[in-house]
Each structure stands twice: as C-alpha cells, then as structure tokens.
Design a protein around this motif. Structure first.
Motif, PDB file in Angstrom:
ATOM      1  N   VAL A 131      44.461  38.355  41.589  1.00  0.00           N
ATOM      2  CA  VAL A 131      44.186  37.986  42.975  1.00  0.00           C
ATOM      3  C   VAL A 131      42.799  38.515  43.333  1.00  0.00           C
ATOM      4  N   LEU A 132      41.995  37.673  43.956  1.00  0.00           N
ATOM      5  CA  LEU A 132      40.677  38.090  44.434  1.00  0.00           C
ATOM      6  C   LEU A 132      40.674  38.020  45.945  1.00  0.00           C
ATOM      7  N   THR A 133      39.858  38.882  46.530  1.00  0.00           N
ATOM      8  CA  THR A 133      39.728  38.829  47.982  1.00  0.00           C
ATOM      9  C   THR A 133      38.263  39.047  48.352  1.00  0.00           C
ATOM     10  N   PRO A 134      37.793  38.401  49.410  1.00  0.00           N
ATOM     11  CA  PRO A 134      36.390  38.625  49.795  1.00  0.00           C
ATOM     12  C   PRO A 134      36.232  39.927  50.587  1.00  0.00           C
ATOM     13  N   VAL A 135      35.170  40.669  50.312  1.00  0.00           N
ATOM     14  CA  VAL A 135      34.868  41.884  51.093  1.00  0.00           C
ATOM     15  C   VAL A 135      33.380  41.881  51.444  1.00  0.00           C
ATOM     16  N   ASP A 136      33.012  42.690  52.439  1.00  0.00           N
ATOM     17  CA  ASP A 136      31.599  42.744  52.841  1.00  0.00           C
ATOM     18  C   ASP A 136      30.741  43.394  51.760  1.00  0.00           C
ATOM     19  N   ASN A 137      31.268  44.486  51.190  1.00  0.00           N
ATOM     20  CA  ASN A 137      30.481  45.194  50.195  1.00  0.00           C
ATOM     21  C   ASN A 137      31.323  45.486  48.942  1.00  0.00           C
ATOM     22  N   PRO A 138      31.058  44.782  47.852  1.00  0.00           N
ATOM     23  CA  PRO A 138      31.892  44.934  46.646  1.00  0.00           C
ATOM     24  C   PRO A 138      31.654  46.219  45.842  1.00  0.00           C
ATOM     25  N   ARG A 139      30.691  47.052  46.249  1.00  0.00           N
ATOM     26  CA  ARG A 139      30.310  48.229  45.447  1.00  0.00           C
ATOM     27  C   ARG A 139      31.487  49.089  44.966  1.00  0.00           C
ATOM     28  N   ALA A 140      32.459  49.304  45.837  1.00  0.00           N
ATOM     29  CA  ALA A 140      33.545  50.234  45.516  1.00  0.00           C
ATOM     30  C   ALA A 140      34.683  49.566  44.744  1.00  0.00           C
ATOM     31  N   TYR A 141      34.467  48.321  44.334  1.00  0.00           N
ATOM     32  CA  TYR A 141      35.570  47.547  43.755  1.00  0.00           C
ATOM     33  C   TYR A 141      35.157  46.918  42.425  1.00  0.00           C
ATOM     34  N   GLY A 142      36.008  46.041  41.924  1.00  0.00           N
ATOM     35  CA  GLY A 142      35.667  45.258  40.749  1.00  0.00           C
ATOM     36  C   GLY A 142      35.170  43.894  41.205  1.00  0.00           C
ATOM     37  N   LEU A 143      33.893  43.610  40.927  1.00  0.00           N
ATOM     38  CA  LEU A 143      33.309  42.329  41.338  1.00  0.00           C
ATOM     39  C   LEU A 143      33.747  41.238  40.365  1.00  0.00           C
ATOM     40  N   VAL A 144      34.166  40.081  40.907  1.00  0.00           N
ATOM     41  CA  VAL A 144      34.655  39.025  40.012  1.00  0.00           C
ATOM     42  C   VAL A 144      34.001  37.688  40.360  1.00  0.00           C
ATOM     43  N   GLU A 145      33.353  37.102  39.368  1.00  0.00           N
ATOM     44  CA  GLU A 145      32.737  35.772  39.541  1.00  0.00           C
ATOM     45  C   GLU A 145      33.667  34.717  38.963  1.00  0.00           C
ATOM     46  N   THR A 146      33.746  33.571  39.665  1.00  0.00           N
ATOM     47  CA  THR A 146      34.596  32.478  39.178  1.00  0.00           C
ATOM     48  C   THR A 146      33.802  31.174  39.139  1.00  0.00           C
ATOM     49  N   ASP A 147      34.353  30.167  38.434  1.00  0.00           N
ATOM     50  CA  ASP A 147      33.733  28.846  38.489  1.00  0.00           C
ATOM     51  C   ASP A 147      34.537  27.953  39.443  1.00  0.00           C
ATOM     52  N   ALA A 148      34.176  26.672  39.509  1.00  0.00           N
ATOM     53  CA  ALA A 148      34.800  25.779  40.483  1.00  0.00           C
ATOM     54  C   ALA A 148      36.293  25.595  40.234  1.00  0.00           C
ATOM     55  N   ARG A 149      36.762  25.819  38.990  1.00  0.00           N
ATOM     56  CA  ARG A 149      38.191  25.675  38.697  1.00  0.00           C
ATOM     57  C   ARG A 149      38.932  27.011  38.742  1.00  0.00           C
ATOM     58  N   ALA A 150      38.311  27.993  39.357  1.00  0.00           N
ATOM     59  CA  ALA A 150      38.914  29.317  39.496  1.00  0.00           C
ATOM     60  C   ALA A 150      39.118  30.038  38.169  1.00  0.00           C
ATOM     61  N   ASN A 151      38.303  29.672  37.173  1.00  0.00           N
ATOM     62  CA  ASN A 151      38.306  30.460  35.941  1.00  0.00           C
ATOM     63  C   ASN A 151      37.400  31.671  36.150  1.00  0.00           C
ATOM     64  N   ILE A 152      37.815  32.805  35.606  1.00  0.00           N
ATOM     65  CA  ILE A 152      37.003  34.009  35.798  1.00  0.00           C
ATOM     66  C   ILE A 152      35.894  34.060  34.748  1.00  0.00           C
ATOM     67  N   LYS A 153      34.676  34.194  35.259  1.00  0.00           N
ATOM     68  CA  LYS A 153      33.499  34.148  34.392  1.00  0.00           C
ATOM     69  C   LYS A 153      32.923  35.536  34.146  1.00  0.00           C
ATOM     70  N   ARG A 154      33.165  36.451  35.070  1.00  0.00           N
ATOM     71  CA  ARG A 154      32.593  37.780  34.914  1.00  0.00           C
ATOM     72  C   ARG A 154      33.435  38.775  35.694  1.00  0.00           C
ATOM     73  N   PHE A 155      33.656  39.943  35.114  1.00  0.00           N
ATOM     74  CA  PHE A 155      34.385  41.020  35.798  1.00  0.00           C
ATOM     75  C   PHE A 155      33.563  42.270  35.641  1.00  0.00           C
ATOM     76  N   LEU A 156      33.083  42.798  36.736  1.00  0.00           N
ATOM     77  CA  LEU A 156      32.196  43.954  36.670  1.00  0.00           C
ATOM     78  C   LEU A 156      32.710  45.050  37.602  1.00  0.00           C
ATOM     79  N   GLU A 157      33.248  46.093  37.003  1.00  0.00           N
ATOM     80  CA  GLU A 157      33.836  47.169  37.801  1.00  0.00           C
ATOM     81  C   GLU A 157      32.739  48.025  38.434  1.00  0.00           C
ATOM     82  N   LYS A 158      32.888  48.328  39.714  1.00  0.00           N
ATOM     83  CA  LYS A 158      31.940  49.167  40.472  1.00  0.00           C
ATOM     84  C   LYS A 158      30.485  48.756  40.209  1.00  0.00           C
ATOM     85  N   PRO A 159      30.113  47.546  40.641  1.00  0.00           N
ATOM     86  CA  PRO A 159      28.757  47.057  40.386  1.00  0.00           C
ATOM     87  C   PRO A 159      27.704  47.894  41.108  1.00  0.00           C
TER      88      PRO A 159
END
Ligand code: GDD
Ligand code: MG
Length: 376
Positions: A131-159
């Motif tokens: 599950v992903l959720t939008p936040v104002d500042n992703p610094r304290a979390y795991g940042l997750v990039e997706t494509d148009a079909r909701a496939n996860i393209k990148r997972f970066l913990e504490k960016p």
C-alpha cells in the motif's frame, strides 16, 4: 489466512514514553494501539489469525492481550531471540506459512480497504503488493515510484533531500507470497525495505502498488502521537469510542474491551464534543472545551479548564484552576492547582506541582515529578 503485525521495534523516537510501554501498546485515547490494527484486520473475514512479531518488551504486550480471549480473532506470539529487523522478523514469524500473508507495520493507523488490496494482489498474481500513500515530505519513509499500471519501479528507504522524485511512500502494509521468504537470510537482522523490496524490482517480479489516499498516519513520533489524537477527536478517523455504540473500555473489563459509552458523550455549548466516562468526576465550575476525552476515575476539580484536544487518563486528578490545553495525560497523573500544560504528553503516574507551567512540546516519562512553580 494469517496476518503478521511487526511489533518488535524499540520505539526510540517516542522515548521516554516507550521506556516502559512498547510502541505497539501506547494508549490512543485509552486503548492500546494494536487494538485499532486488530479491528482493521478483523474486517477481512478471511484473516483468521494474527501473529504478533515481538522483540522489545514482549511480556508487556502479552500481558495486555493474553491468549487473545475476547478479541474475536486467533492470536499467536512469535518472539525473536534478537532484533531481526523488518525482513528477518517476517521470515522468522512466517517461516511455516504457505499461503499469501498480510503484513502490517505495528505503528500505522489507517482505514485502507484491505479486502481491495488482497483482490488487487490476486488479480495481478503479484509476488508482493504494497500500500502506498501520498505524504508532504517522504524523507522519513520509504519512497516508492510506480508506472502507469501501478508496477513498482523503485523503492528507496529514507531518501535524501535530493533523491525525492515523487510523494508516494510505503504505508507499511503488504501482501506477500511466502515462497519468496527463503531469500531472506535466516537469523540475521535484515530489512524488508532496504533489501527485499529492491531485490523484487531487480528480478523483474510482479511487485504492485495499491495507492490509498484516505486516512493514514505513522504514530511513531511525539508530534504524530499528538496528531493522531487530534485526528480522532476531530472525526478524521472513526475510532471505536466515537461511533456511539462502542465504548473504549468496560468499567471493569480488560483493556480494549468495549462497554457502552454512549452515555459518556456530551455536546458542549458551542464548543464541540466531550467524551466523559460515566465514572469520571467533574466538579461544578469546570470549563470544558471540546473535543476532549476524560477517562474513568478521572477527577476534575472546580475552576479547572480542560481545553480542546486534551486527553485525561484513567484515575488522573486535575486540581482546581489547573489548565490542560491540547495535552495528553496517561493514567494516574496528578496535576496540581493552577498548573498549566500546553501541547504536551505525560506518561503514567506523573506529578505536576502547583503553579507549574509545562509548555509544548514537552514529553515526560512515567513517574516524572515536576516541583511546584517549575517552568518547562
Ligand atoms: N519484530 C520486529 N523486529 N519488529 C520490528 C523490528 C524488529 O527487529 N524493527 C522494527 N520493527 C517494527 C516496528 O515495531 C514497527 O512497527 C515497524 O517494524 C516499522 O519500523 P519503524 O522503526 O517504525 O520504521 P519506520 O517508521 O522508520 O519506517 C517504516 O515505516 C514507514 C511507514 O510508516 C518503513 O517500512 C518505511 O518504508 C515506511 O514508509
Ligand atoms: Mg514507524
């Protein structure tokens, strides 16, 4: 189907509150936090067992939930011999599983539709769905990039600041396939966020996002802990004590059981709602400003003011002309005459002397004694 609740972290960012109370059972209003998560899991009939993955002070958690009697769902404890990190803990707790498992970080409060997450996981035949959720500042979390079909393209913990490319983060809620668990090394500390998720992307496996923009919060810092109380009291999250028919605790029931609480709800003149236990004593001449919450056995003396977004814990005494403003006081506190508390959190059994002033954002551990006339 089983659910694993990761509830073994040390809760360092919530210290000193977590010195004697592990984060998964800090009270939210008057219910230990995990009850809220178990309520959510119970909404999916398929989930028939909750596995609590523990490490830090497991006995304290076991004391609250016991054998899980009255919980309405089977409960099992798995205690790691040492902290194994989020990945190691999932492997340790889930080693014998053979069907999809739901995993929850033990510090997130949300109203996500878990059944819909499961449906997506199955439709997409995913190895993992998060599950992903939008936040104002992703610094304290795991940042997750997706494509148009909701496939996860990148997972970066504490960016880092310069690595922030989107606003969607890992909400700490997963559906996983146990046939992948053998990739997690046994009996060593290992992070699901830093190692396992990136490895799914490297291998090109079906790793899918369910994007949720409803209520979500990680309660793991004092600011968020205060925030979650404000949110519940303002109706942004519909917690049990606030939907009339279900109470936070029966008078003599186990913690988290639900007695009738409807009679404890009061509409204040022009200033919102106050939830007052029928077993609390509010003297004449007390000023109440909603929303606020006053638990059983609390005593509020004449001339005291309980202002918006305050929580007065069980058996806590607020003496005459004291002012409690936007503060949370755990059980058995004593707030002396004419003392003032603003935007602060007090652990159990705290003693605040007369005329003391505690300003935001103070966080006092259990049994703190503040002497008369002190200023914090
Ligand atoms: N059993 C066990 N053993 N549980 C653990 C351990 C461990 O060694 N370490 C952490 N946990 C539990 C914590 O109790 C917590 O419930 C959960 O795992 C996540 O740990 P946190 O320490 O709260 O992590 P975080 O908040 O910094 O980041 C995580 O949550 C974010 C969402 O709130 C990550 O999953 C991020 O990617 C995510 O965005
Ligand atoms: Mg957290």
């Amino acid at each position: 189907m089983k659910a694993i609740l990761l509830a073994g972290g040390r809760g360092t960012r919530l210290r000193p509150l977590t010195v004697h109370t592990p984060k998964p059972i800090v009270p939210i209003l008057n219910r230990p936090f995990l009850y809220y998560q178990i309520d959510l899991l119970k909404q999916v009939p398929e989930i028939d067992e909750v596995i609590l993955s523990l490490n830090y002070q497991p006995r304290r958690i076991e004391e609250i939930f016991g054998e899980g009697e009255g919980l309405g769902i089977r409960l099992r404890y798995v205690v790691e011999p040492m902290p194994l990190g989020t990945g190691g803990a999932i492997r340790y707790a889930g080693d014998s599983l053979s069907e999809s498992v739901v995993v929850f970080n033990g510090d997130v409060l949300t109203e996500v539709d878990l059944a819909a997450v499961l449906r997506l996981h199955r439709e997409r035949k995913a190895k993992a769905t998060i599950v992903l959720t939008p936040v104002d500042n992703p610094r304290a979390y795991g940042l997750v990039e997706t494509d148009a079909r909701a496939n996860i393209k990148r997972f970066l913990e504490k960016p880092g600041e310069d690595e922030i490319t989107c606003n969607t983060i890992n909400a700490g809620i997963y559906v996983l396939e146990p046939d992948t668990f053998d990739r997690i090394p046994k009996d060593t500390a290992w992070s699901i966020e830093r190692s396992f998720f990136p490895s799914l992307i490297e291998r090109g496996e079906t790793f899918v996002a369910y994007i949720y923009d409803g209520y979500w919060i990680d309660i793991g810092t004092p600011a968020k802990y205060l925030q979650v109380h404000r949110d519940i009291m303002d109706g942004r999250y519909s917690a049990p004590p606030f939907n009339n028919s279900q109470g936070p605790r029966g008078s003599h029931g186990s913690e988290g059981s639900r007695g009738a609480y409807g009679s404890g709800m009061h509409e204040l003149h022009g200033s919102g709602l106050a939830w007052i236990s029928p077993d609390a004593r509010i003297e004449h001449g007390v000023e109440l400003q909603g929303p606020c919450f006053i638990d059983e056995g609390a005593v509020i003396k004449a001339g005291a003011k309980i202002l918006a977004h305050s929580v007065i814990g069980r058996q806590t005494h607020v003496e005459d002309a004291a002012v409690i403003d936007g503060s949370i006081i755990w059980p058995n506190g004593w707030i002396g005459p004419e003392a003032t508390l603003r935007g602060s959190i007090l652990g159990r059994n705290c003693h605040v002397g007369r005329n003391a002033v505690i300003d935001s954002p103070a966080v006092l551990g259990d049994k703190t004694v503040i002497t008369d006339y002190s200023r914090i």
